[in-house]
Design a protein around this motif. Structure first.
Motif: not given
Length: 458
Positions: A104-106, A119, A121-123, A454
């Protein structure tokens, strides 16, 4: 083209495969789609365990697998072994780093967007179709499959028709490593079956490494269907040598760069652009070393150059050389097919190439080098960029100012200074212009087939 193993050293057909029918294609797509529903929820640790086990198996199979690739497409045994090890290394790289790449990239200060937490989040996206070429039967596939599987996607592989045994092996080794059935499947199909698969709503994205026409076709279909694509197409990479360069090192690397994989590499150096002050010395040494390369059976450990992979591939090279010679180009070595069975073509150096010759603008997919004399760095850059491609590029200079200019002004996806273009799991790989778009490898490669979602929490 028949789906068959045809030994390019002899021209002998060794094994023919039946194309799977529409019902089997439907079954495999359905299996992939259903598998993704559960596979996407597996942990990074579990995926990494399966991928490392597959890499271990591949390395144990190195001798058998190297002979298989050599027999199918003609690369030397030494380069085939190196490809096996490189593929296993790439698999381990993503097994180790995928979770960090997709963490995750907060947002450092979520209050700026009115949230208590925000954040990215890659899915995973889902089922991805990979259309792959024959020149690196394992590495081209694994640099897609390893990150895609670690991200939680599942893959369908349409490999080149002349490497079917390599294609079958790839599915088998991942299953042996522990991946559940349906995570990665090989489709033994002809090119005409690709479009219906791309248009299937269960297939959400595609990646292709190959020719520009093939890339245009896949991009057009996926554009019509609004599906994500990554394309790595051809290249006509420049290799610039300036007076401050280490000449002997530049020559030795130039030879390796041009004839790697029997000259059949998109990122091989193809156009050698040399400053006039060192041109004569470079040309003499370069031609001498190209002429001395040993051409022969790629299963012979002493062979340095094997055959081209297909008969049509050799014909294409011959036509480009004939066009240049017919228009006034000068052959410094090679230029004529040897009188022997198989699809051999000798290491060739051609100079006095002009802009009206096909060779000036088209990719030569074989061990043929174009040699250009230039007066200064400005002319070197102009010729280097006078191409519709933009994959790799190389420049040899020990002058920091010149290095900065080449880094900034060479129009390509990659610039190698005092070396020749290659691929590393740690570095992003891809091109611009008609060499394609998107990136493979590194963190960028694994993120290509992810949804960056996002997340906003009030």
């Amino acid at each position: 083209m028949a789906i068959a193993t045809i030994n390019p050293t002899t021209g002998e057909t060794l094994r023919v495969f039946d194309e799977i029918g529409d019902a089997e294609i439907e079954r495999k797509i359905g299996l992939a789609h259903e598998r993704w529903r559960s596979y996407r929820s597996t942990s990074f640790a579990q995926r990494a365990e399966w991928l490392r086990a597959s890499a271990d198996l591949m390395e144990k199979d190195v001798e058998e697998l190297a002979r298989l690739m050599t027999t199918e497409m003609g690369k030397t045994l030494d380069s085939a072994r190196a490809e096996v090890r490189k593929s296993a290394n790439g698999m381990r790289y993503y097994a180790e780093h995928a979770e960090g790449f997709l963490a995750d990239e907060p947002l450092a200060d979520p209050s700026v967007v009115g949230a208590s937490r925000a954040l990215g989040r890659y899915q995973p996206l889902g089922v991805v179709l990979a259309v792959m070429p024959w020149n690196f039967p394992l590495w081209q596939v694994m640099r897609f499959a390893a990150p895609a599987l670690m991200a939680g996607n599942v893959g369908l592989l349409k490999h080149a028709s002349n490497v079917p045994q390599s294609a079958v092996y790839l599915e088998e080794v991942l299953r042996r490593g522990g991946f559940p059935e349906g995570c990665f499947q090989t489709l033994l199909i002809s090119a005409r079956k690709v479009e219906p698969i791309l248009r299937d709503p269960r297939v959400v994205a595609a990646t292709l490494t190959g020719s520009e026409p093939a890339g245009r076709s896949v991009a057009a279909i996926c554009g019509d269907e609004v599906k994500h694509t990554v394309l790595e197409l051809g290249g006509s990479d420049p290799y610039v040598v300036m007076p401050s360069a280490d000449l002997d090192a530049a020559v030795a690397t130039a030879v390796r760069g041009r004839v790697q994989n029997n000259g059949q590499s998109c990122i091989a150096a193809k156009r050698f652009i040399v400053h006039t002050d060192i041109y004569d010395a470079f040309a003499e040494k370069f031609v001498e070393r190209m002429r001395a390369l040993r051409v022969g059976d790629p299963l012979d450990e002493a062979t340095e150059i094997g055959p081209l992979a297909t008969e049509q591939g050799r014909t294409d090279v011959e036509e480009l050389v004939a066009d240049a010679v017919g228009s006034g180009a000068k052959v410094l070595c090679g230029g004529q097919r040897p009188d022997r069975p198989g699809w051999f073509y000798p290491p060739t150096v051609i100079t006095e190439i002009t802009r009206d010759m096909r060779m000036f603008g088209e990719e030569v997919f074989g061990p043929v080098a174009s040699l250009f004399r230039v007066a200064d760095i400005d002319e070197a850059l102009e010729i280097a960029n006078a191409t519709s491609f933009g994959l790799g590029s190389n420049a040899w200079t020990n002058d920091p100012v010149e290095q900065d200019r080449f880094i900034d002004e060479l129009y390509a996806g990659q610039v190698f200074i005092n070396g020749t273009t290659t691929s590393y799991p740690e570095l992003p790989f891809g091109g611009v212009a008609r060499s394609g778009y998107g990136r493979e490898l590194s963190a960028h490669g694994i993120r290509e087939f992810c949804n960056l979602k996002s997340v906003w929490i009030g």
